[in-house]
Design an enzyme around this catalytic site. Sequence first.
Site, short mmCIF file in Angstrom:
data_model
loop_
_atom_site.label_atom_id
_atom_site.label_comp_id
_atom_site.label_asym_id
_atom_site.label_seq_id
_atom_site.Cartn_x
_atom_site.Cartn_y
_atom_site.Cartn_z
N CYS A 68 10.62 -5.41 -6.59
CA CYS A 68 11.55 -5.88 -7.63
C CYS A 68 12.41 -4.68 -8.04
CB CYS A 68 10.78 -6.46 -8.83
SG CYS A 68 9.94 -5.20 -9.82
N GLU A 118 0.83 -1.22 0.00
CA GLU A 118 0.00 0.00 0.00
C GLU A 118 0.86 1.26 0.00
OE1 GLU A 118 -2.96 -0.23 -0.87
OE2 GLU A 118 -3.33 -2.33 -0.45
N HIS A 131 0.37 -2.02 -10.01
CA HIS A 131 0.61 -3.44 -9.76
C HIS A 131 1.69 -3.97 -10.69
CE1 HIS A 131 -3.46 -3.68 -7.62
NE2 HIS A 131 -2.48 -3.55 -6.75
N CYS A 132 2.47 -4.90 -10.18
CA CYS A 132 3.61 -5.44 -10.92
C CYS A 132 3.30 -6.89 -11.30
CB CYS A 132 4.85 -5.37 -10.02
SG CYS A 132 6.35 -5.97 -10.81
N CYS A 136 10.41 -1.76 -9.68
CA CYS A 136 9.54 -1.03 -8.74
C CYS A 136 10.39 -0.27 -7.71
CB CYS A 136 8.59 -1.99 -8.03
SG CYS A 136 7.33 -2.66 -9.14
ZN LIG Z 1 -2.52 -2.90 -4.88
ZN LIG Z 2 7.72 -4.96 -9.20
#
Ligand SMILES: [Zn+2]
Ligand SMILES: [Zn+2]
Length: 183
Positions: A168, A134, A143-144, A171
Site C-alpha cells: 500500500c 517476507e 504487518h499492515c 508501506c
Molecule cells: Zn509477516
Molecule cells: Zn500496507
Amino acid sequence: MKIGVLPIGKADAAVMVWLTERLAEVFPDATCLVTDETVPLREDTFDKKRKQYRSHAILGEVQGFAVRKRGVDLVLGVVDADIFVPELNFVFGEAACPGKTALISLWRLRPEFYGESPNETLFLERVLKEAAHELGHTLGLGHCSRSSCVMRFSNSISDTDIKQSFFCNKCSLHAKININKLG
Ligand SMILES: [Zn+2]
Ligand SMILES: [Zn+2]
C-alpha cells in the site's frame, strides 16, 4: 540494491527466474537475481515428530549464505518443503525484521495441497506475495491492516489470496526509504 533469490535444496529453476522478474516490479529500485549457488536442505533441520522442517534453522542457513556472499543486500531463501516455528502449526515464510535475510516455503502455496486442481498462475501469484511480504519484513515493515496490502498477515492461504502482491502507499513509502538507505 540487490536482492538475491537463493534456492534451498530442490527448488524449480523456472519458478526462481519468474520470481526475480516479478520481484523487480514490486521493488523497482532493486536488481533481482537468482544466486549462482544453492544451499542444501539439511536433514538435521527436519523435525521427525512434526514431519516438518524447522524454519529458524533454515533461515540460519540463509543468514550464513548472506554473510559469505558479498554484493547482495537482501537474500530470499526459497524452500520446497513444509516449514514451521515452534509456536505455530506451519509458516509460509519467515524473515529477519529488519535484516538481510528472508525465507519462503512453496509447500503450502500449491492448490493441490488443499485438494484443489493444479493452477500454475494462482501458485505463482502466491509465491510472489509471500516473497514480497517476507522481503518487506527485512526492510523493517511490520504487518499492515489494509486488506489489499501485501504486508497484511496471512494466517491461511485464503488470506494470501485476498491481498495483492504490492505494498500500500504507506508501506511502499516506508520500504522505499529503507531501500534508499541500502543504496
Ligand atoms: Zn509477516
Ligand atoms: Zn500496507
